[in-house]
Design a protein around this motif. Sequence first.
Motif, short mmCIF file in Angstrom:
data_model
loop_
_atom_site.label_atom_id
_atom_site.label_comp_id
_atom_site.label_asym_id
_atom_site.label_seq_id
_atom_site.Cartn_x
_atom_site.Cartn_y
_atom_site.Cartn_z
N ALA A 1 -17.70 -43.67 -10.83
CA ALA A 1 -17.49 -43.97 -9.41
C ALA A 1 -16.07 -43.56 -9.05
N VAL A 2 -15.82 -43.45 -7.77
CA VAL A 2 -14.49 -43.10 -7.27
C VAL A 2 -13.92 -44.33 -6.58
N LYS A 3 -12.74 -44.74 -7.01
CA LYS A 3 -12.07 -45.89 -6.42
C LYS A 3 -10.78 -45.39 -5.77
N THR B 1 -18.43 -35.75 -3.90
CA THR B 1 -17.88 -36.98 -3.33
C THR B 1 -16.37 -37.04 -3.54
N PHE B 2 -15.91 -36.73 -4.74
CA PHE B 2 -14.48 -36.77 -5.04
C PHE B 2 -13.70 -35.85 -4.10
N ASN B 3 -14.21 -34.66 -3.91
CA ASN B 3 -13.50 -33.70 -3.05
C ASN B 3 -13.55 -34.11 -1.58
N GLU C 1 -9.30 -32.90 -13.30
CA GLU C 1 -9.28 -34.36 -13.18
C GLU C 1 -10.66 -34.97 -13.43
N LEU C 2 -11.70 -34.22 -13.15
CA LEU C 2 -13.08 -34.72 -13.24
C LEU C 2 -13.79 -34.35 -14.53
N GLU D 1 -8.76 -43.15 -8.37
CA GLU D 1 -9.03 -43.22 -9.81
C GLU D 1 -10.53 -43.16 -10.03
N LEU D 2 -10.90 -42.66 -11.17
CA LEU D 2 -12.31 -42.58 -11.54
C LEU D 2 -12.63 -43.78 -12.42
#
Length: 131
Positions: free
Chosen positions: A58-60, A33-35, A15-16, A47-48
């Motif tokens: 960024a992560v939203k 951060t995502f994890n 996904e990243l 969503e990225l």
Amino acid sequence: MSAFTTMQTHPSYAELTCYLSKYPSSAGALFQTFNDITLAQKWTNIELVDLPDCQRAAVKGLRPSSDSGELPSTCVVLPCALAEPISTSYFGAAFTSLGERAPKEIYLAICAEDSSIVYYKISKGIVKPSI
């Protein structure tokens, strides 16, 4: 095994991968951060968001409701490494890159090499503290 090889075998890597390769200098902070947000904090609707002016993604997502009864809210998290220099112009660029979809505040995720993350809420402009 290197940190990058370990990252490639993680389930979230697929996904990243687009942003990890596009912004390699912020790949570790984004991955960490995502994890944390998806696995530990249990955010949903993740969503990225590409922030080219900040040279990162960024992560939203939708933050779960709190114990105090606060309703779930959509938040944007800007990951960075502890050693990265940041400035007010950096945050201005983040808000500008988000454009029309910019929230009143963003969260800065400062990631250390030991996997700890500290989150700071950054508001656009001067904001009077709540009493």
